[in-house]
Motif scaffolding. Structure first.
Motif, PDB file in Angstrom:
ATOM      1  N   UNK A  60       0.617  -1.256  -0.239  1.00 59.02           N
ATOM      2  CA  UNK A  60       0.275  -0.152   0.060  1.00 59.02           C
ATOM      3  C   UNK A  60       0.966   0.750  -0.256  1.00 59.02           C
ATOM      4  N   UNK A  61       1.903   1.208   0.841  1.00 56.26           N
ATOM      5  CA  UNK A  61       2.592   2.385   1.113  1.00 56.26           C
ATOM      6  C   UNK A  61       3.299   2.515  -0.429  1.00 56.26           C
ATOM      7  N   UNK A  62       3.620   1.580  -1.525  1.00 60.58           N
ATOM      8  CA  UNK A  62       4.510   1.443  -2.363  1.00 60.58           C
ATOM      9  C   UNK A  62       3.315   2.127  -3.454  1.00 60.58           C
ATOM     10  N   UNK A  63       2.353   1.817  -3.595  1.00 58.04           N
ATOM     11  CA  UNK A  63       1.323   2.025  -4.114  1.00 58.04           C
ATOM     12  C   UNK A  63       1.697   3.877  -4.170  1.00 58.04           C
ATOM     13  N   UNK A  64       1.077   4.554  -2.647  1.00 52.59           N
ATOM     14  CA  UNK A  64       1.353   5.449  -2.532  1.00 52.59           C
ATOM     15  C   UNK A  64       1.893   6.204  -3.224  1.00 52.59           C
ATOM     16  N   UNK A  65       3.279   5.893  -3.040  1.00 51.48           N
ATOM     17  CA  UNK A  65       4.572   6.617  -3.116  1.00 51.48           C
ATOM     18  C   UNK A  65       4.538   6.285  -4.690  1.00 51.48           C
ATOM     19  N   UNK A  66       3.897   6.160  -5.230  1.00 48.46           N
ATOM     20  CA  UNK A  66       4.233   5.667  -7.165  1.00 48.46           C
ATOM     21  C   UNK A  66       2.985   6.540  -7.513  1.00 48.46           C
ATOM     22  N   UNK A  67       2.023   6.761  -6.509  1.00 59.13           N
ATOM     23  CA  UNK A  67       1.215   8.070  -7.108  1.00 59.13           C
ATOM     24  C   UNK A  67       1.973   9.584  -7.010  1.00 59.13           C
ATOM     25  N   UNK A  68       2.077   8.957  -5.178  1.00 57.98           N
ATOM     26  CA  UNK A  68       2.461  10.973  -5.177  1.00 57.98           C
ATOM     27  C   UNK A  68       3.749  11.210  -6.453  1.00 57.98           C
ATOM     28  N   UNK A  69       4.814  10.090  -6.943  1.00 59.68           N
ATOM     29  CA  UNK A  69       6.006  10.315  -7.398  1.00 59.68           C
ATOM     30  C   UNK A  69       5.296  10.729  -9.318  1.00 59.68           C
ATOM     31  N   UNK A  70       4.189  10.391  -9.937  1.00 57.20           N
ATOM     32  CA  UNK A  70       3.472  10.517 -10.476  1.00 57.20           C
ATOM     33  C   UNK A  70       2.937  11.922 -10.847  1.00 57.20           C
ATOM     34  N   UNK A  71       2.395  12.549  -9.397  1.00 60.72           N
ATOM     35  CA  UNK A  71       2.127  13.540  -9.633  1.00 60.72           C
ATOM     36  C   UNK A  71       3.358  14.755  -9.645  1.00 60.72           C
ATOM     37  N   UNK A  72       4.411  14.349  -8.874  1.00 52.07           N
ATOM     38  CA  UNK A  72       5.106  15.284  -8.914  1.00 52.07           C
ATOM     39  C   UNK A  72       6.431  15.272 -10.323  1.00 52.07           C
ATOM     40  N   UNK A  73       6.448  14.382 -10.606  1.00 46.74           N
ATOM     41  CA  UNK A  73       6.799  14.527 -12.155  1.00 46.74           C
ATOM     42  C   UNK A  73       5.943  14.926 -13.324  1.00 46.74           C
ATOM     43  N   UNK A  74       4.452  15.415 -13.164  1.00 41.27           N
ATOM     44  CA  UNK A  74       3.266  15.578 -14.003  1.00 41.27           C
ATOM     45  C   UNK A  74       3.402  17.211 -13.854  1.00 41.27           C
ATOM     46  N   UNK A  75       3.438  17.852 -12.464  1.00 48.77           N
ATOM     47  CA  UNK A  75       4.340  18.807 -12.123  1.00 48.77           C
ATOM     48  C   UNK A  75       5.272  19.418 -12.504  1.00 48.77           C
TER      49      UNK A  75
END
Length: 81
Positions: A60-75
């Motif tokens: 679950x933590x890995x999935x949440x980290x992936x979401x966060x990295x995806x948003x940071x990269x998109x920004x």
């Protein structure tokens, strides 16, 4: 508001909702394993359920980290555009 609370609050940009659903599913599985551990009379079965819960939490933590990295990269990508 953090990225995770943004998603937990039910506000998700298009394409990102399924990733949070995955994390929520993993957290639910971890909770189910903890409940099974609490009900178990056998120490080895209790330990097995506790290990399983820990692994579900890690996923679950890995999935949440992936979401966060995806948003940071998109920004960052949109800032460069």
């Amino acid at each position: 508001m953090t990225v995770i609370s943004y998603f937990v609050g039910g506000i998700a940009p298009s394409g990102y909702a399924s990733a949070m659903t995955t994390a929520e599913h993993y957290r639910a599985q971890a909770a189910a394993q903890r409940a099974l551990a609490a009900k178990s009379d056998l120490a080895n079965r209790r330990a097995m359920h506790e290990r399983s819960a820990a692994m579900w939490d890690e996923m679950a933590q890995s999935a949440e980290d992936t979401i966060e990295r995806t948003l940071v990269n998109a920004a960052a990508k949109s800032a460069r555009a």
